[in-house]
Scaffold this active site. Structure first.
Site, mmCIF file in Angstrom:
data_model
loop_
_atom_site.group_PDB
_atom_site.id
_atom_site.type_symbol
_atom_site.label_atom_id
_atom_site.label_comp_id
_atom_site.label_asym_id
_atom_site.label_seq_id
_atom_site.Cartn_x
_atom_site.Cartn_y
_atom_site.Cartn_z
ATOM 1 C CB SER A 20 -0.929 0.000 1.219
ATOM 2 O OG SER A 20 -0.193 -0.135 2.427
ATOM 3 C CD GLU A 22 0.811 8.020 4.857
ATOM 4 O OE1 GLU A 22 0.368 7.036 5.491
ATOM 5 O OE2 GLU A 22 1.475 8.933 5.379
ATOM 6 C CG ASP A 114 0.464 15.314 14.789
ATOM 7 O OD1 ASP A 114 0.581 14.597 15.808
ATOM 8 O OD2 ASP A 114 1.015 15.057 13.707
ATOM 9 C CG PHE A 224 9.223 12.852 9.350
ATOM 10 C CD1 PHE A 224 8.304 13.423 10.207
ATOM 11 C CD2 PHE A 224 8.783 11.865 8.470
ATOM 12 C CE1 PHE A 224 6.967 13.039 10.194
ATOM 13 C CE2 PHE A 224 7.458 11.466 8.450
ATOM 14 C CZ PHE A 224 6.546 12.062 9.318
ATOM 15 C CG HIS A 274 1.468 2.028 4.527
ATOM 16 N ND1 HIS A 274 0.322 2.092 3.769
ATOM 17 C CD2 HIS A 274 1.692 3.284 4.994
ATOM 18 C CE1 HIS A 274 -0.141 3.344 3.779
ATOM 19 N NE2 HIS A 274 0.672 4.074 4.511
#
Length: 307
Positions: A20, A22, A114, A224, A274
């Protein structure tokens, strides 16, 4: 190096690889071109689903919806829309969920989300809203027969009191109806397997899909990681040392690093992945090719022309 093609088909005695991908909704016309170019590039690999993120504080709610709705109309992809609890009442969120159902979306990634100020700010439930992701999962399930994915944190959510508390939070999401979990990205596969052992020991049986971040830009990825609680192994930093201004070599190293990680996971029995694409297709496409995935359908543009 293992022969990735040996994992392609169950008839060879192996479970097939499933991926998958994103994406995030575009903020400008130029970013929209990049996004849809990436979608056209990756769609022929027939990912199990593609997800579209939700900005901090619900800031991209409309863009997320529009991107997902366009995917439903113009592609054969199965989109999963991200949805969060922040800055909205229950009726407002329920309306968004219903609009996804009406648009033909049957998969939602349910997150607490968030705050509007982003990672590091204090989260406060919206008055009259869903307080936590487990509440959101239960609310989604009441509206429609959605498949619901939730988040999981192999290195503990930054706000969790402990790993045990974090796993309890995951269990609450499962008890509310979550069908699968997608992990925060990690670079050390042992981190994922140690976490998986503890999750299974806690009686959680849903699929825990590893989230993979192909490193497009090391400094960006390291920053990140610091904000999300993911560790950056010393060997990974060493791989990219001295390549800040050498884009071509950096891309080759990035492909090699990502390939090593996913092949090791496959060798240890993992078949679902993913990918956090950052809306860039080339590195994700290369990794999928290494995993044995091949184009199975015409590109988006070709389908549109034939319609």
């Amino acid at each position: 190096m293992p022969n990735a093609n040996s994992h392609r088909a169950s008839r060879d005695g192996f479970r097939p690889i499933r991926v998958s991908i994103e994406f995030f909704p575009p903020k400008t016309d130029e970013m929209e071109k990049i996004l849809w170019s990436s979608i056209e590039r990756l769609a022929p690999l027939q990912p199990k689903f593609v997800s579209v993120t939700y900005g901090a504080g619900g800031s991209t709610r409309e863009r997320t919806h529009n991107t997902v709705a366009r995917m439903v109309k113009e592609t054969s992809l199965k989109p999963a829309a991200h949805l969060t609890c922040v800055n909205a009442t229950k009726p407002e969120i329920d309306e968004v969920v219903q609009s996804y159902w009406d648009a033909g979306v049957r998969h939602i990634v349910a997150l607490r989300g968030d705050p509007a100020d982003g990672v590091g700010s204090t989260y406060k439930p919206h008055p009259g809203g869903y307080a936590q992701s487990c509440d959101l999962v239960a609310g989604i399930k009441k509206i429609g027969d959605f498949k619901v994915a939730v988040s999981a944190y192999p290195e503990v959510h930054p706000e969790a009191a402990s790993l045990e508390a974090d796993i309890d939070a995951l269990k609450a999401k499962v008890d509310a109806g979550a069908d699968q979990a997608i992990t925060q990205f990690f670079f050390d596969n042992d981190v994922y397997f140690r976490y998986l052992d503890k999750v299974r020991a806690a009686g959680i049986t849903i699929p825990i899909i590893p989230g993979i971040l192909p490193v497009q830009n090391f400094k960006q990825a390291a920053n990140f990681a610091r904000r999300t609680g993911a560790s950056v192994p010393y060997w990974l930093a060493a791989r990219f040392e001295g390549l800040d201004n050498d884009v071509d070599t950096r891309r080759l190293v990035a492909a090699a690093v990502a390939a090593e990680q996913v092949i090791d996971l496959v060798d240890q029995g993992v078949n679902d992945f993913h990918f956090y694409s950052m809306n860039r297709s080339d590195l994700v496409y290369a990794i999928c090719h290494i995993l044995g995935l091949r184009s199975q359908a015409p590109k988006v543009a070709e389908r549109k022309a034939a319609a």
